[in-house]
Structures are given as C-alpha cells and as structure tokens.
Design an enzyme around this catalytic site. Structure first.
Site, mmCIF file in Angstrom:
data_model
loop_
_atom_site.group_PDB
_atom_site.id
_atom_site.type_symbol
_atom_site.label_atom_id
_atom_site.label_comp_id
_atom_site.label_asym_id
_atom_site.label_seq_id
_atom_site.Cartn_x
_atom_site.Cartn_y
_atom_site.Cartn_z
ATOM 1 N N SER A 163 5.685 -29.295 42.651
ATOM 2 C CA SER A 163 6.849 -29.793 41.929
ATOM 3 C C SER A 163 6.789 -29.302 40.475
ATOM 4 C CB SER A 163 6.918 -31.315 42.047
ATOM 5 O OG SER A 163 8.181 -31.807 41.683
ATOM 6 N N HIS A 212 9.636 -34.233 50.073
ATOM 7 C CA HIS A 212 9.062 -33.663 48.859
ATOM 8 C C HIS A 212 7.539 -33.730 48.850
ATOM 9 C CE1 HIS A 212 9.321 -32.151 44.816
ATOM 10 N NE2 HIS A 212 8.598 -33.156 44.344
#
Length: 265
Positions: free
Chosen positions: A92, A226
């Site tokens: 990320s 995610h």
C-alpha cells in the site's frame, strides 16, 4: 544521517545473511506487521522492517508528513544493511515509499535486486483530488474503510484506533500531497501483487507499475481484498524468494500472471 536502530526492526537477526528483505508497511501501519514474515523466511534470509516515526516504540516522535524527508531518512538508515544482496517490499503506502527509496538507492549506486509492490496503484495514477487527511476523524475513517486501507483490527477496537489515528492522518497527508517526479523510471525489476477484490486498486492499475521501470516486470494477482497478503503470506513469500533467486529479468520483459489463484496456506 538517520539512526538505523530506530528505523529498522530485525525480528530474527542473521549474522551473515545470504539475502535481506527490506519491508515497508502500509499507511497507519507498523514494522510489526511483518514480524511473522521473519519466521517464514529461510534461516539464511534476514528481514528488516522499517518503523516509521510516530508509532509503537517511536510513538513520542513526530510523524513525517512529506515523502522526501521520509524516503531520504529510510535510504540513510538502510545503508548498513547493503553489504548483502537485498530486495525491497512495500505494501500500500509502503509500495510508493519503496519506489522512492529505490530511486534514491539507484542514484547512490546501491540498487536493490528487485522491488516488490503490493496493493497499490502506480505513483503516476491520475489523482481524484480527494483529501481525506483534511476530513474529521469520522469522515476520514469512513473513506479509509471504503478503500480497504486499514486493517479491521484497528477499525473495530476503539483503544487501538485512538493510538493509530495520528499516524494514519499523517500518512494520508503524505500520500495525498505527494507528487512523483515525471518520467522518473527506475532500472530495478518490479513485481506487483494485488488482491483481485481490492476496493482501492484494480488489477489494471497494478499492472501499470510496468511503466515505472525499464527493467523486467511481473504482475501476480491473489484472491482477496486489500490485505490479501495476510491470508496468503506463505505463497507470496515463496513467490518473492523464487524471483530473487532466479536470473535477473531481461530489461523490458513483461509478464502478467493475472489468472493465478494460489491455494490457501
């Protein structure tokens, strides 16, 4: 010069490692996110996780809210580790930070063998203009939850959430004000990993990391959102190690493993 011991967490130190993996956490995250990875690696491979200021044992320090001073400090801090071959992994926000650290290490003639990016679109993706770091806590968290950008453990525990909020806001400010240098391609080979149900980044957006390097590029998708890497840690680590052990990619090579569905560990 940064003080390396503040920045680096080596959960299983190796006296003379054959290889090092330098790991960069997500926004609002900490070095301990990678603690279990250290035990999953072969004995001769050492993991060094970066601890950003303003969290865990660095809680009393101010968070860094701009990309340039953060990556300059990290590039300084990792210098003592570059006596062995190494790769950089970032998830990320950590993927973008890893790209910028790699740029600086290449400029210093100490490039990593490979850059691994996870759960993040290329730094050159067109921006939406949304500025979550300017919102109040409730709106900011709602936006982060919508994007899948913070582990549910924090979102569901008020005490943990209170501790992580300042670093999360600082990291959002860092990312939302960051502007990459145009056409600043690296020469280091890149592999991008992405969850096929990630609400914050599509497979196509992850594939665009190919544009950031003149070296080889591979995309691999995993089932999940995610934080797919928590469910598929062993498969991902095995894939990563296989790529750094393999001969270097030919510059310009592009390979898309978009249909890969690894077995659940």
């Amino acid at each position: 010069m940064s003080q390396p011991t503040r920045w680096l967490k080596r959960y299983r130190p190796v006296a003379a490692p054959r290889f090092r993996l330098i790991c960069l956490p997500h926004g609002g995250g900490t070095a301990s996110f990678f603690r279990s990875w250290a035990e999953a690696l072969p004995p001769e491979v050492e993991l060094a996780a970066i601890q950003y200021p303003g969290r865990q044992d660095r809680l009393a320090e101010n968070c860094i809210e701009a990309m340039e001073p953060l990556v300059d400090s990290i590039a300084d801090a990792v210098q003592p580790l570059l006596d062995a071959p190494f790769a950089v992994f970032g998830h990320s926000m950590g993927a973008t930070v890893g790209y910028e650290v790699t740029r600086r290490l290449e400029a210093r003639q100490t490039p990593p063998r490979h850059l691994f990016v996870s759960g993040k679109a290329t730094p050159f993706k067109e921006r939406t203009g949304r500025q979550l770091h300017r919102e109040d806590d409730a709106a900011m968290l709602a936006g982060v939850r919508e994007l899948g950008g913070l582990h549910e453990t924090f979102l569901d525990d008020p005490d943990l959430l209170e501790v992580v909020l300042p670093s999360l806001r600082a990291d959002l400010r860092l990312m939302e004000t960051y502007r990459p240098t145009p056409d600043a391609a690296i020469a280091t080979p890149v592999t991008a990993y992405v969850g096929d149900a990630d609400p914050g980044v599509t497979v196509a957006e992850a594939a665009a990391w190919a544009e950031t390097t003149s070296g080889g590029f591979t995309l691999r998708t995993f089932p999940g959102g995610h934080f797919f890497l928590t469910d598929h840690r062993d498969v991902l680590v095995s894939d990563l190690l296989g790529r750094v052990a393999a001969p270097s990619s030919t510059p310009g090579d592009r390979h898309i493993d978009s249909a890969v569905r690894p077995a659940t560990p």
